[in-house]
Design a protein around this motif. Structure first.
Motif, short mmCIF file in Angstrom:
data_model
loop_
_atom_site.label_atom_id
_atom_site.label_comp_id
_atom_site.label_asym_id
_atom_site.label_seq_id
_atom_site.Cartn_x
_atom_site.Cartn_y
_atom_site.Cartn_z
N ALA A 1 5.16 6.96 1.27
CA ALA A 1 6.02 5.83 0.94
C ALA A 1 5.17 4.63 0.53
O ALA A 1 4.06 4.44 1.03
N GLU A 2 5.71 3.83 -0.36
CA GLU A 2 5.12 2.54 -0.71
C GLU A 2 5.57 1.57 0.38
O GLU A 2 6.75 1.53 0.72
N PRO B 1 -5.96 -8.38 -0.31
CA PRO B 1 -6.14 -7.71 0.97
C PRO B 1 -4.81 -7.22 1.56
O PRO B 1 -3.75 -7.78 1.28
N MET B 2 -4.91 -6.19 2.36
CA MET B 2 -3.76 -5.67 3.10
C MET B 2 -4.07 -5.86 4.58
O MET B 2 -5.19 -5.58 5.02
N GLN B 3 -3.10 -6.35 5.33
CA GLN B 3 -3.30 -6.57 6.76
C GLN B 3 -2.19 -5.86 7.53
O GLN B 3 -1.01 -5.96 7.18
N GLY C 1 0.80 -1.21 0.00
CA GLY C 1 0.00 0.00 0.00
C GLY C 1 0.83 1.25 0.00
O GLY C 1 2.06 1.22 -0.12
N GLN C 2 0.12 2.34 0.16
CA GLN C 2 0.75 3.65 0.23
C GLN C 2 0.45 4.24 1.61
O GLN C 2 -0.71 4.30 2.02
N SER D 1 -2.36 8.55 6.81
CA SER D 1 -3.38 7.78 6.09
C SER D 1 -2.72 6.55 5.48
O SER D 1 -1.51 6.51 5.29
N THR D 2 -3.54 5.55 5.19
CA THR D 2 -3.07 4.30 4.59
C THR D 2 -4.03 3.90 3.49
O THR D 2 -5.25 3.98 3.67
#
Length: 141
Positions: free
Chosen positions: A83-84, A108-110, A69-70, A100-101
């Motif tokens: 940042a990535e 999915p991102m965990q 994510g960013q 923020s994310t």
């Protein structure tokens, strides 16, 4: 006397559900009596994320477990640092700093998040899209 809850899985606690994802608090005053910090597992579906916000009076640690994510964290002058991020990255959010994310990956991102001191998670209950997801239901880690 109740047995201490030292070993907690996200599926075994209620989760805070939002339009952008969910947070399962696995540690904190209400979960197991932790008094100096709170935290848990955040699940963000692909393309989702939490918008710019801060936690007045609290620091935050974000650890990327899965996905990519960013991440944005504002510096001391309020300039966004972006940042990535991917699994293994630890993000430090200084006290009261906006951040923020966003999940930019295809899956999915965990994340695992920690707030110090505990308390910022209580303000989440006031958000308009807040809902409780009972233990053992919904998408979990």
């Amino acid at each position: 006397m109740t047995k201490p809850n030292y070993f907690v899985y996200p599926k075994d606690v209620e989760a805070f559900g939002f339009d952008w994802g969910q947070l399962s608090l696995t540690i904190g005053p209400d979960t197991n009596g932790a008094s100096r910090f709170s935290g848990g597992v955040v699940n963000l579906p692909s393309g989702q994320g939490h918008t710019r916000h801060n936690h007045p009076g609290a620091e935050e640690i974000i650890f990327v477990i899965a996905g990519e994510g960013q991440q944005m964290v504002e510096d001391e002058l309020g300039n966004p640092i972006i940042a990535e991020v991917r699994p293994g990255c630890t993000i430090y959010v200084p006290e009261s700093r906006f951040h923020s994310t966003k999940n930019t990956g295809g899956g999915p991102m965990q994340l695992f998040v920690v707030y110090s001191p505990s308390g910022p998670e209580r303000a989440l209950r006031e958000l308009p899209d807040f809902r409780i997801i009972p233990p053992g239901t919904g998408r979990r880690a």
